[in-house]
Design an enzyme around this catalytic site. Sequence first.
Site, short mmCIF file in Angstrom:
data_model
loop_
_atom_site.label_atom_id
_atom_site.label_comp_id
_atom_site.label_asym_id
_atom_site.label_seq_id
_atom_site.Cartn_x
_atom_site.Cartn_y
_atom_site.Cartn_z
N HIS A 364 15.31 -20.14 20.16
CA HIS A 364 16.58 -20.49 21.06
C HIS A 364 17.35 -21.49 20.37
O HIS A 364 18.52 -21.39 20.38
CB HIS A 364 16.00 -20.48 22.57
N GLU A 605 14.27 -4.39 26.54
CA GLU A 605 13.62 -5.18 25.62
C GLU A 605 12.06 -5.04 25.12
O GLU A 605 11.53 -5.75 24.53
CB GLU A 605 14.05 -6.80 25.47
N ASP A 629 13.67 -9.55 21.30
CA ASP A 629 12.49 -9.08 22.03
C ASP A 629 11.98 -7.78 21.78
O ASP A 629 10.86 -7.51 21.55
CB ASP A 629 12.60 -9.47 23.67
N ARG A 639 8.56 -13.55 17.47
CA ARG A 639 9.82 -13.94 16.94
C ARG A 639 9.97 -15.61 16.53
O ARG A 639 11.04 -16.02 15.75
CB ARG A 639 10.81 -13.73 17.96
N CYS A 676 22.75 -7.11 23.19
CA CYS A 676 23.10 -8.38 23.19
C CYS A 676 22.14 -9.29 22.24
O CYS A 676 22.04 -10.48 22.36
CB CYS A 676 23.27 -8.66 24.54
C1 PEP Z 1 16.90 -10.56 23.44
O1 PEP Z 1 15.56 -10.61 23.60
O2 PEP Z 1 17.42 -9.95 22.45
C2 PEP Z 1 17.93 -11.20 24.31
C3 PEP Z 1 18.99 -11.19 24.12
O3 PEP Z 1 17.26 -12.24 25.05
P1 PEP Z 1 16.64 -13.78 24.56
O4 PEP Z 1 17.04 -14.01 23.24
O5 PEP Z 1 17.05 -14.76 25.58
O6 PEP Z 1 15.22 -13.47 24.96
MG MG Z 2 14.82 -11.27 25.52
#
Ligand code: PEP
Ligand code: MG
Length: 756
Positions: A364, A605, A629, A639, A676
């Site tokens: 993040h 996801e 994800d 990740r 997204c």
């Molecule tokens: C994802 O997993 O692609 C997502 C957009 O959510 P996050 O990155 O917050 O897990």
């Molecule tokens: Mg996610």
Amino acid sequence: MLTSLRHIIQEVSGAERFQDALEISVKRIADALSTQACSIFLLDRQHGEYVLVATHGLNPQAVHKVRVPINKGLIGLVGEREEPINIDDASKHPRFLQVPEVKEEAYRAFLGTPLIYHRQVLGVLIVQQHDPRRYDESEEAFLVTLATQLASIIAHAEATGALAELLASSKGKRHELVYAGVPGAPGIGMGKGVVIYTPNDLETIPDREPEDIAAEVNLLETAFAAVREDLRLLGERLYPSLPTEERALFDVYQRILDSSDLGKEITDVIRRGNWAPGALREVVMAHARHLETLDNEYMHERADDMKDLGRRVLAYLQQNDRAQPDYHEKTILIGESITPTDLAEVPEGCLAGVISAKGSSNSHVAILARAMKVPTVMGVEDAPIHELQDKNMIVDGYYGQIYVSPSSSLSAEFERLIQEERKLDATLEEIRDLPAVTKDGHRIALLVNTGLGADISISLEAGAEGVGLYRTEIPFLMRDRFPSAEEQRIIYRQLLASFAPRPVTIRTLDVGGDKPLPYFPITEDNPFLGWRGIRITLDHPEIFLSQLRAMMRASEGLNNMQIMLPMITDVTEVDEALRLLRKAYTEVCDEGYNIKMPAIGVMIEVPSAVYQARMLAKRVDFLSVGSNDLTQYLLAVDRNNPRVASLYDALHPSVLRALIQIVENGHQEGKHISICGEMAGDPAAVMLLLAMGFDSLSMNASSIGRVKWLIRHFARKKAAKLLHEVLGMESAVMIRCHMELALERAGLGSLIRAGR
Ligand code: PEP
Ligand code: MG
């Protein structure tokens, strides 16, 4: 032999310098095998030669001078075959190569084994003996085992730049210190290092030039005296009730402190130009490392005592430490594990780059760095973090590399690239208010991901057509308790009002995994497979309902809100969430709010959701793919783990096929399909997503301009052709190369690297 093997590895791993490690290795191996010569040749790939880097038994003058071509001699043969070669008389072998400088005429018996790490030959380890004979099986097994251990030490040196430095010095060249990590946020950052460290964590304390040496020495003496006094008081209080053995422990501590050696050693390091905490770390850790290499349980415990004592002294040294580091005008923020809060603390306009030893491009903090347009390199595990304070550095966020103390010519080259980037940014500014439409008229909506603390105005300035993902975690992560419904309402209202009438998709709380709430600890062996996202909120309907009510109240009069559910793995979760959503809606309407029921969407996801996309789409208004994800779970690649980062690629054929299936299934139900994850802002992926038929792409604010530029340069027909071509390919590497080549050919190479 096992004990001597362990001893050798311990001793070699404890060596301060890489060259020392090599020299210790050859000496100890020769002793352990009672053989007359042992030598290490390392591969200089740039010049295609093996370089003699350490020897016991051959001519020491030849070290760093003798180079054997990669395809010549027995050394070359061991490297080619990638297996040990054991010969009783090497001089009779057809591949024997006479190299007069090494003076090996007297040796007949030869056993060589390759040094291989992660499938790559790094060098060759050989032992030799005067009398012709074959080394026996156990000797061969010993050498092979040792070679595997030694290879990982060499690989570490390769990653830290020590290997390249060694090989370059043997060619008489200056070597730039380059460390490799993984790309975190694109762009080139140049500035000076500021190392963030955890207070009281002795091992992360950086080196730093002291402003006033005498003051640092003074600080150290005061800290030593304070710890001595603490121990005395503790001892006094506990002595009557302590058995003799435990008393001895206090005595050991006192003795270490009283021995003038330790204090003197640290003072010497301070005088050589390190501040007191850095000098303390250097000396204490060197002692601890040495004690750990000794084959004695008692001594191992003394290593722990040493570190404990170091921490006690450090606590006093840091008593008056200012909480905020001194930031440079162009700060490159460096740390073991940089957090979103660390980024936020740097004064505005001063953050030129970020380097984190841990984490990967989908952590993040990297996502936030991209939103803030700060060039970032993650997972630089082998960089000597504590040596980087105040060093001039370059962060190459495209290639995931950092350069320490770059030469002026390298700096000039990067300056040029930065200028070209600025020109590109100016071009992007011109199309800010134009739509994302292909040359043949296909339009796609570009939305923004926000919520990780990123500023709403950055998103608006970028020309976003709305918010495709608002991560609600941040208001939850930044507090020491759950935010109240009213606190949440205010935050959501501001967001919705800033974008209205543009649509805003707010995601319900997605904590767990790598986003633990400090006040809601979850301890699990596999957090990414555990209690996270919707699983937590459905188990705590009071938290979920409070959040839903806050969102709905916030939307009154604006009606631009959509709600999205994360981490759905099963249709029953959606059914239950919809029940709670209806309940919240009725309650808020009963309170007198005049609102429409918002559109509801599900994130796809996890793999199970891919296969149930149609059933999920039936139940809701839209689907949005969380490719971060989804890639992690489809490929079984963490990740956040830089070690497997090369395996994590959303362009993997399996991920692409999953995406096609989601779009088809969702459209069969007549629903809007968005994506997204970070993939939506990846120039190499955008044309494929367009061809698949996604209705909208939601990405970091910093990617919107580039993605729009790309879309406006291509025809959808061309995108369809590219998708068709890559679907015939079998690996992510091939697909990525193909897409990057297509960008280069279209004159858009500057989207994936610095420069024109
Ligand atoms: C994802 O997993 O692609 C997502 C957009 O959510 P996050 O990155 O917050 O897990
Ligand atoms: Mg996610």
